[in-house]
Scaffold this motif. Structure first.
Motif, short mmCIF file in Angstrom:
data_model
loop_
_atom_site.label_atom_id
_atom_site.label_comp_id
_atom_site.label_asym_id
_atom_site.label_seq_id
_atom_site.Cartn_x
_atom_site.Cartn_y
_atom_site.Cartn_z
N SER A 182 -46.45 31.62 25.22
CA SER A 182 -47.43 32.69 25.09
C SER A 182 -47.65 33.06 23.64
N ILE A 183 -48.91 32.98 23.24
CA ILE A 183 -49.38 33.52 21.97
C ILE A 183 -50.69 34.24 22.27
N VAL A 214 -42.15 33.72 25.22
CA VAL A 214 -42.98 34.25 24.14
C VAL A 214 -42.67 33.46 22.87
N LEU A 215 -43.65 32.71 22.40
CA LEU A 215 -43.47 31.90 21.20
C LEU A 215 -43.79 32.71 19.94
N ASP A 216 -44.80 33.55 20.02
CA ASP A 216 -45.26 34.29 18.84
C ASP A 216 -45.65 35.69 19.29
N ARG A 217 -44.95 36.70 18.78
CA ARG A 217 -45.21 38.09 19.18
C ARG A 217 -46.37 38.72 18.41
N ARG A 218 -46.82 38.08 17.35
CA ARG A 218 -47.87 38.69 16.52
C ARG A 218 -49.11 39.01 17.35
N PHE A 232 -37.76 35.12 25.42
CA PHE A 232 -38.08 34.80 24.04
C PHE A 232 -37.43 33.51 23.57
#
Length: 356
Positions: A182-183, A214-218, A232
C-alpha cells in the motif's frame, strides 16, 4: 531466490535435487543506487548471465526482469557478441510504465530512458515479452516502429491446490480487501482508507482488511483507520492467504494510467483466491473482464465504487457472487504456468529452430 526455490520445491518435482532445474547463485544488483552508479553492477550481472548461456550450451536465455541499466548493459553486451548468436528474451514489467513519463532532468540520463532504450535498433537475437495482450496493444500505439520485437504472455500464477469455498449466503461480516503493498499514489490506498471510514459510519458491521503491508506511509493518515490487519512488514505466505480468503471482495483504486503498460499482481492475487473485485476501470483489468466474463465490477470513479460497496452491504447478491467466483475459477486457467509455457513455446520455437 530462497522463497522462489521453496515454492518450486513444494510444487514442482523437477526442481528437486537430480531434477531438470539447475540452481546457480548470481549477484543481483541492489535497487539503489540507480542510473549510471548502478550500471557497472548490472553490466557484471548480465555479462555473467550471457556467459552462463554460452558455457551451459543452453538454446536461449530468458531474463525475467530488467532495469533500465540492465537493459542497456544487455544490448551493449549482445552487440559485442557475448551471447554467441543465441536468442535472448527479456520480460518487461515496471520499466514500461516509464515510457509515458517525463524525460530525465539530467541530460546524461537520457540514454537510459525507456523511450530511447526501446526505440533504438536491437541486436537481431534480442526480443521482448510483456505480461498481457492489452499491454502489447498499448505498446503498439506507443512504439509502433518497434512492436515486431515484442510478444505477450499472460502473467504466470501458481494457484492453490484447493478451491476456496463459495458462501451459500451473505458472509457476516462482508469484508472488502485491499490486495498488495500500500502506497497512497498511484495505487490508491488512501482512497481505500477513505472508503472504509465513510462506509463504517453507516454500516458498522462492515469490515475492511489490508491483504498486504504498508510500504510507504507518506500521505497516509493511519491514526483513525477503519482498516483491520494493518501491517508494516511483508506477510508470510500463510498469513497473506488467510487474509485473502477472509475477504469477500477485492477493491482497487489504482490510477488507470498505471496499468496501461503494467500488469497488476494484486488483480492476479484476487483471482488466485477466487475473489470478485470492485475495480477502478483500467485497460489491464478490463481486458480480462472481456475475456473471462463477470468477475466483479468495473467502476469509473471513487464515488461509484463506494456507492456500489454500500449497495452490496445492504443487499448481498448471493447468486451473482456464486457465478462470479465460478467464472474466476474457470477463466483463470490461462494464467497457469502450463498454459503460459505452451504460449512461450509457440513464441520461441520459430527462433530456436534457426539455432538448430
Amino acid at each position: 531466490m530462497a522463497l522462489v526455490r521453496a515454492e518450486f520445491l513444494e510444487r514442482t518435482p523437477e526442481a528437486r535435487p537430480g531434477g531438470q532445474i539447475e540452481w546457480r547463485v548470481a549477484d543481483v544488483p541492489p535497487l539503489q543506487p540507480s542510473g549510471w552508479p548502478r550500471f557497472r553492477a548490472d553490466w557484471r550481472c548480465h555479462q555473467q548471465a550471457l556467459q552462463d548461456l554460452v558455457s551451459s550450451r543452453a538454446r536461449f536465455l530468458l531474463l525475467c526482469s530488467a532495469s533500465q541499466t540492465g537493459l542497456l548493459a544487455t544490448k551493449l553486451l549482445m552487440q559485442k557478441k557475448h551471447h554467441a548468436g543465441r536468442p535472448v528474451w527479456i520480460l518487461m514489467h515496471a520499466m514500461l510504465s516509464l515510457i509515458r513519463g517525463r524525460w530525465p532532468r539530467r541530460l546524461w540520463n537520457v540514454p537510459m530512458h525507456p523511450r530511447i532504450l526501446l526505440g533504438t535498433r536491437d541486436p537481431a537475437e534480442l526480443r521482448y515479452l510483456v505480461l498481457g495482450p492489452s499491454i502489447h496493444a498499448e505498446l503498439a500505439r506507443s512504439l509502433p516502429q518497434r512492436i515486431s520485437q515484442f510478444d505477450w504472455i499472460h502473467a504466470p500464477y501458481v494457484f492453490a491446490a484447493r478451491h476456496p469455498e463459495i458462501p451459500a449466503e451473505a458472509p457476516d461480516p462482508i469484508c472488502f480487501g485491499y490486495f498488495g503493498v500500500s502506497i497512497a499514489r498511484p495505487k490508491g490506498f488512501g482512497s481505500f482508507l477513505r472508503m472504509a471510514a465513510e462506509l463504517h459510519r453507516a454500516h458498522p458491521r462492515s469490515r475492511f482488511s489490508h491483504v498486504g503491508f504498508v510500504l510507504d506511509r507518506r500521505g497516509l493518515d493511519l491514526r483513525h483507520a477503519r482498516v483491520a490487519d494493518l501491517s508494516f512488514e511483508p506477510l508470510t505466505t500463510a498469513e497473506y492467504r488467510r487474509r485473502a480468503l477472509a475477504a469477500t471482495y477485492a477493491v482497487a483504486f489504482t490510477d488507470p494510467d498505471h496499468y496501461r503498460l503494467t500488469a497488476s499482481a494484486s488483480f492476479l492475487d484476487a483471482l488466485g483466491h477466487a475473489r470478485p473485485g470492485l475495480y477502478l476501470r483500467n485497460p489491464y483489468v478490463e481486458h480480462y473482464f472481456q475475456q473471462i466474463g463477470d468477475i466483479g465490477y468495473l467502476c469509473n470513479s471513487y464515488d461509484e465504487i463506494r456507492d456500489l460497496a454500500a449497495q452490496l452491504l445492504e443487499r448481498f447478491p448471493s447468486e451473482r457472487y456464486r457465478r462470479q467466483v465460478e467464472n474466476i475459477l474457470d477463466g483463470r486457467e490461462c494464467f497457469r504456468p502450463e498454459a503460459v509455457a505452451r504460449r512461450l513455446r509457440m513464441i520461441m520455437e520459430p527462433h530456436l529452430s534457426r539455432e538448430g
